[in-house]
Motif scaffolding. Structure first.
Motif: not given
Length: 247
Positions: A182, A159, A131, A190, A154, A166, A156-157, A186, A161-162
């Protein structure tokens, strides 16, 4: 004789030595020397002159320490240097560090990744980006690799970390927030059909357990920066004259 491998790791990255230690064989010991990260806090690394990299971070001292320790091969755990410096950086770094270390065979993580990919004959791979890699870094990876990148996934961490830029994520602790279950989930959710090889660049992106699970459950070929580097160091320790970087 017990094989002694040396790795060069930035000062605040706990991942490469942990994963390489876990993966090395029982007759191999792994020795770490640290140097200051060449990226100031809150900035993005986009390459650095070799002389400045060696003298400005303490990397030259770290190299001499491992050389004096008597390691049989050296590995440089900072893929971004190769990604932005290209194969010319890889060749210059290996040659210079071998001289500093008293002739110890040396390989960068970038060289190790290219060697693994060049041997695979893939018609395109998926890159799983940490990320904290910017879009610019991902594009530099595409240009550096010897194979076609068909897909970028990519990670995703959570929330919480929103909102953090980067380049700041790694230093703020995101390197400790990569959950292996996780990560596997992911990738499986994907990954595009027909892709059989997955690359996880970046030694600080923990992925050892997820990579093992993806290999077992889906038969994927998963190459990580740390697994590729370990194999490349082992080859050079066993056959120091025969090993050579991929053009």
């Amino acid at each position: 004789m017990r094989t002694r491998l040396g790795i060069l790791v930035i000062h605040n990255d706990p991942v490469p030595e942990a994963e390489i230690w876990r993966s090395a064989g029982p007759d191999t010991s792994v020795h770490t020397a640290r140097f200051w990260t060449p990226r100031p806090f809150g900035t993005e690394f986009t390459g650095l002159d070799l002389e400045e990299l060696l003298s400005g971070t303490g990397l030259d001292t770290a190299v001499r320490h491992l050389g004096d320790l008597g390691v049989h091969a050296l590995g440089y755990c900072f893929t971004s240097s190769s990604v932005f410096g290209g194969t010319a950086f890889d060749a210059a770094f290996s040659e210079h560090v071998e001289g500093l270390a008293g002739g110890v065979p040396t390989v960068t993580a970038g060289q190790a990744i290219r060697e693994e990919l060049a041997a695979g004959g893939d018609d395109g791979i998926a890159v799983v980006a940490p990320p904290w890699f910017s879009d610019g870094t991902v594009e530099a990876i595409r240009a550096y690799l010897p194979v076609r990148v068909r897909q970028v996934i990519r990670f995703d961490l959570p929330p919480e970390w929103d909102g953090i830029e980067r380049p700041d994520l790694f230093d703020r602790g995101a390197r400790f927030a990569v959950d292996q279950v996780e990560l596997e989930r992911q990738v499986l959710r994907q990954l595009e059909p027909g892709i059989g090889t997955v690359l996880v660049p970046g030694g600080g992106f923990a992925s050892l357990t997820a990579a093992e699970r993806l290999r077992r459950s889906r038969g994927l070929r998963v190459i990580t920066s740390n697994s590729a580097l370990l194999r490349a160091i082992e080859r050079r320790a066993a056959h120091p004259v025969q090993s050579a970087p991929v053009p």
